[in-house]
Design an enzyme around this catalytic site. Structure first.
Site, short mmCIF file in Angstrom:
data_model
loop_
_atom_site.label_atom_id
_atom_site.label_comp_id
_atom_site.label_asym_id
_atom_site.label_seq_id
_atom_site.Cartn_x
_atom_site.Cartn_y
_atom_site.Cartn_z
N GLY A 226 0.80 -1.22 0.00
CA GLY A 226 0.00 0.00 0.00
C GLY A 226 0.82 1.25 0.00
O GLY A 226 2.05 1.21 0.08
N GLN B 8 3.33 7.21 3.53
CA GLN B 8 3.14 8.65 3.73
C GLN B 8 4.14 9.45 2.90
O GLN B 8 5.31 9.11 2.84
CB GLN B 8 3.41 9.01 5.20
CG GLN B 8 2.40 8.50 6.19
CD GLN B 8 2.98 8.60 7.60
OE1 GLN B 8 3.53 7.65 8.10
NE2 GLN B 8 2.86 9.76 8.23
N ARG C 101 -0.89 9.38 8.65
CA ARG C 101 -1.21 7.98 8.33
C ARG C 101 -2.68 7.86 7.92
O ARG C 101 -3.02 7.12 7.01
CB ARG C 101 -0.91 7.09 9.52
CG ARG C 101 0.58 7.04 9.87
CD ARG C 101 0.81 6.28 11.15
NE ARG C 101 2.22 6.20 11.50
CZ ARG C 101 2.84 7.06 12.31
NH1 ARG C 101 2.19 8.07 12.84
NH2 ARG C 101 4.12 6.90 12.60
N ASP D 119 -4.15 0.66 12.50
CA ASP D 119 -5.31 0.27 13.32
C ASP D 119 -6.58 0.17 12.47
O ASP D 119 -7.37 -0.76 12.61
CB ASP D 119 -5.52 1.28 14.46
CG ASP D 119 -4.25 1.44 15.28
OD1 ASP D 119 -3.92 0.52 16.04
OD2 ASP D 119 -3.56 2.47 15.11
N ASP E 152 6.15 2.41 18.33
CA ASP E 152 6.11 3.65 19.13
C ASP E 152 6.61 3.36 20.56
O ASP E 152 7.31 4.19 21.16
CB ASP E 152 4.68 4.19 19.19
CG ASP E 152 4.01 4.12 17.84
OD1 ASP E 152 3.79 5.16 17.23
OD2 ASP E 152 3.74 2.99 17.37
N ARG F 184 10.25 3.26 20.39
CA ARG F 184 10.82 4.62 20.30
C ARG F 184 10.77 5.31 21.65
O ARG F 184 11.70 6.03 22.03
CB ARG F 184 10.01 5.44 19.27
CG ARG F 184 10.29 5.01 17.84
CD ARG F 184 9.33 5.66 16.85
NE ARG F 184 9.76 5.39 15.48
CZ ARG F 184 8.93 5.39 14.43
NH1 ARG F 184 7.65 5.65 14.59
NH2 ARG F 184 9.40 5.14 13.23
N HIS G 280 -1.70 4.03 16.38
CA HIS G 280 -0.34 4.24 15.88
C HIS G 280 -0.43 5.49 15.01
O HIS G 280 -0.69 5.40 13.81
CB HIS G 280 0.12 3.01 15.07
CG HIS G 280 1.38 3.25 14.29
ND1 HIS G 280 2.57 3.62 14.86
CD2 HIS G 280 1.62 3.17 12.94
CE1 HIS G 280 3.49 3.75 13.92
NE2 HIS G 280 2.94 3.50 12.74
N THR H 81 10.29 5.03 6.49
CA THR H 81 10.87 4.37 7.67
C THR H 81 10.76 2.87 7.44
O THR H 81 9.71 2.40 7.01
CB THR H 81 10.12 4.73 8.97
OG1 THR H 81 8.87 4.05 8.99
CG2 THR H 81 9.87 6.22 9.10
N1 LIG Z 1 2.95 -0.07 11.09
C1 LIG Z 1 4.06 0.67 11.12
O1 LIG Z 1 4.61 0.93 12.20
C2 LIG Z 1 4.65 1.11 9.80
C3 LIG Z 1 5.96 1.62 9.73
C4 LIG Z 1 6.45 2.02 8.49
C5 LIG Z 1 5.64 1.97 7.37
N2 LIG Z 1 4.37 1.47 7.47
C6 LIG Z 1 3.47 1.38 6.32
O2 LIG Z 1 3.83 0.27 5.52
C7 LIG Z 1 3.30 0.47 4.19
C8 LIG Z 1 4.39 0.18 3.18
O3 LIG Z 1 5.40 1.17 3.26
P1 LIG Z 1 6.66 1.12 2.27
O4 LIG Z 1 7.58 2.19 2.68
O5 LIG Z 1 7.15 -0.27 2.12
O6 LIG Z 1 5.94 1.55 0.90
P2 LIG Z 1 6.47 1.22 -0.58
O7 LIG Z 1 5.76 2.17 -1.48
O8 LIG Z 1 7.96 1.17 -0.59
O9 LIG Z 1 5.95 -0.26 -0.85
C9 LIG Z 1 4.61 -0.60 -1.00
C10 LIG Z 1 4.56 -1.84 -1.87
O10 LIG Z 1 3.20 -2.31 -1.93
C11 LIG Z 1 3.02 -2.80 -3.25
N3 LIG Z 1 1.58 -2.87 -3.57
C12 LIG Z 1 0.74 -1.84 -3.81
N4 LIG Z 1 -0.49 -2.34 -4.09
C13 LIG Z 1 -0.43 -3.67 -4.00
C14 LIG Z 1 -1.35 -4.73 -4.17
N5 LIG Z 1 -2.64 -4.47 -4.50
N6 LIG Z 1 -0.93 -5.98 -4.01
C15 LIG Z 1 0.37 -6.27 -3.69
N7 LIG Z 1 1.30 -5.30 -3.53
C16 LIG Z 1 0.90 -4.03 -3.67
C17 LIG Z 1 3.79 -1.84 -4.14
O11 LIG Z 1 4.04 -2.37 -5.43
C18 LIG Z 1 5.03 -1.61 -3.30
O12 LIG Z 1 6.07 -2.52 -3.65
C19 LIG Z 1 2.80 1.93 4.16
O13 LIG Z 1 1.39 1.95 4.33
C20 LIG Z 1 3.50 2.55 5.36
O14 LIG Z 1 2.82 3.69 5.85
C21 LIG Z 1 3.88 1.03 8.66
#
Ligand SMILES: NC(=O)c1ccc[n+]([C@@H]2O[C@H](COP(=O)([O-])OP(=O)(O)OC[C@H]3O[C@@H](n4cnc5c(N)ncnc54)[C@H](O)[C@@H]3O)[C@@H](O)[C@H]2O)c1
Length: 325
Positions: free
Chosen positions: A91, A94, A100, A135, A160, A163, A187, A242
């Site tokens: 997905g 940010q 988020r 969430d 968090d 951190r 979060h 991140t």
């Molecule tokens: N929970 C946490 O603490 C935390 C921490 C950091 C990032 N995140 C979240 O993790 C997510 C990913 O971040 P990222 O930096 O890896 O992003 P990114 O853009 O580097 O990677 C996202 C990946 O998802 C793939 N994708 C998109 N649609 C898809 C689908 N329908 N099916 C399969 N794959 C698909 C994309 O091709 C891409 O490779 C974001 O939503 C980010 O906010 C969460």
């Protein structure tokens, strides 16, 4: 009690197998960290960009001879049929300045494609949601999967909380592993720092400060909370995303699950009655073992923390109500 291991065997799941959906910065770094952990012998990487998944599987897999043998490959949803754990990191991420919650609509659309595909081939796995807003997406995955609540887990405020421990440890000059302090709730921007029970190996913060002369007053408590809450914004502004610390969080949760550790982690899962809150997923200290979240712990909160937690839950509920899933 039936051994959970037998339970998984009965359901034809391979406890040493995981799938990762989304091989961007977070998915690939998590895969790399998990490979190094030795927890899994088989890992399937799935991405809408299959070539990216292939490239990551090759690059990460070439490190296996220096760790432990792992069969890591780019696959598709049918390959998940016997995976014990499916981790969703797919997905939008940010952009600088974006919250988020701003990602909710885009990522709900993506979850409406992904979750039914997983369930089509595997109705017994544990789902670990990492994509943001985590969430909200944990609630969405819970509804779309139809799984029992304990098997749909968000990474919640585990990062968090890490951190918070790190910054308190830095401030007080102690190893962050000896800092016992929680961040709970969303979060995100409404998360809550539980200072009322924070302690250093059993010594509460005020008392500890008297022994080490490192003052922690209202001002520094507020600053540390703000720094925790704004960490992702600060990192994203500097490097675009991140991914290292969250990958360690993914590994820590996977370890608690696979090893049936009954570890207490502030993962996100369905809250139904705790603190008078119902029907919302958010981060609270929870016992995590092989069947997922076994129990949410009612950690003591003072009146202000309880109000902040209630406000955080209300904010999440409002967002959930505005979404179509
Ligand atoms: N929970 C946490 O603490 C935390 C921490 C950091 C990032 N995140 C979240 O993790 C997510 C990913 O971040 P990222 O930096 O890896 O992003 P990114 O853009 O580097 O990677 C996202 C990946 O998802 C793939 N994708 C998109 N649609 C898809 C689908 N329908 N099916 C399969 N794959 C698909 C994309 O091709 C891409 O490779 C974001 O939503 C980010 O906010 C969460």
């Amino acid at each position: 009690m039936e051994s959970l291991h037998e339970n998984k065997k009965h359901k034809n799941l391979n406890i040493q197998k995981c799938g990762i959906i989304g091989c961007g910065a977070v998915g690939a770094t998590s895969a790399h960290t998990l490979l190094g952990s030795g927890l899994f012998s088989e890992m399937v990487l799935i991405d809408i960009n299959h070539k990216k998944a292939e490239g990551e599987a090759m690059d990460i897999g070439h490190g296996a001879p220096f760790v432990k043998p792992v069969n890591i490959y780019a696959g598709d949803y049918p390959d998940l049929s016997d995976a014990y754990l499916v981790i969703v990191t797919a997905g939008a991420n940010q952009m600088p300045g974006e919250t988020r919650i701003d990602l909710a609509e885009k990522n709900v659309k993506i979850f409406k494609q992904i979750i039914p595909e997983i369930v089509k081939y595997n109705k017994d796995c544990i789902l670990l949601i990492v994509s943001n807003p985590v969430d909200i997406l944990t609630s969405v995955a819970l509804k779309l999967s139809g799984f029992e609540p304990g098997r749909v887990i968000g990474s919640g405020t585990v990062l968090d909380t890490g951190r918070f421990k790190y910054l308190l440890g830095e401030h007080l000059g102690v190893d962050s592993r000896n800092v016992h302090a929680l961040i709970i709730g969303e979060h995100g921007d409404s998360e809550v720092a539980v200072y009322s029970s924070a302690n250093i190996s059993g010594v509460d913060l005020d008392e500890f400060c008297q022994t080490c002369n490192k003052c922690i007053d209202h001002h520094s408590m507020r600053r540390i909370y703000e720094d925790v809450k704004n960490s992702a914004y600060e990192i994203i502004e500097r490097k675009g995303a991140t991914f290292y610390a969250i990958a360690r969080v993914v590994k820590r949760i996977a370890q608690a699950l696979i090893r049936d550790e009954n570890a207490i982690l502030t993962v996100s899962s369905l809250v139904d009655g705790h603190y008078g809150l119902y029907d919302v997923c958010l981060g609270l200290p929870s016992v995590v073992g092989q069947n997922g979240v076994k129990q949410i712990i009612d950690t003591p909160l003072d009146d202000d923390e309880l109000k902040q937690l209630t406000d955080s839950a209300m904010k999440l509920k409002e967002v959930l109500d505005s979404l179509d899933f």
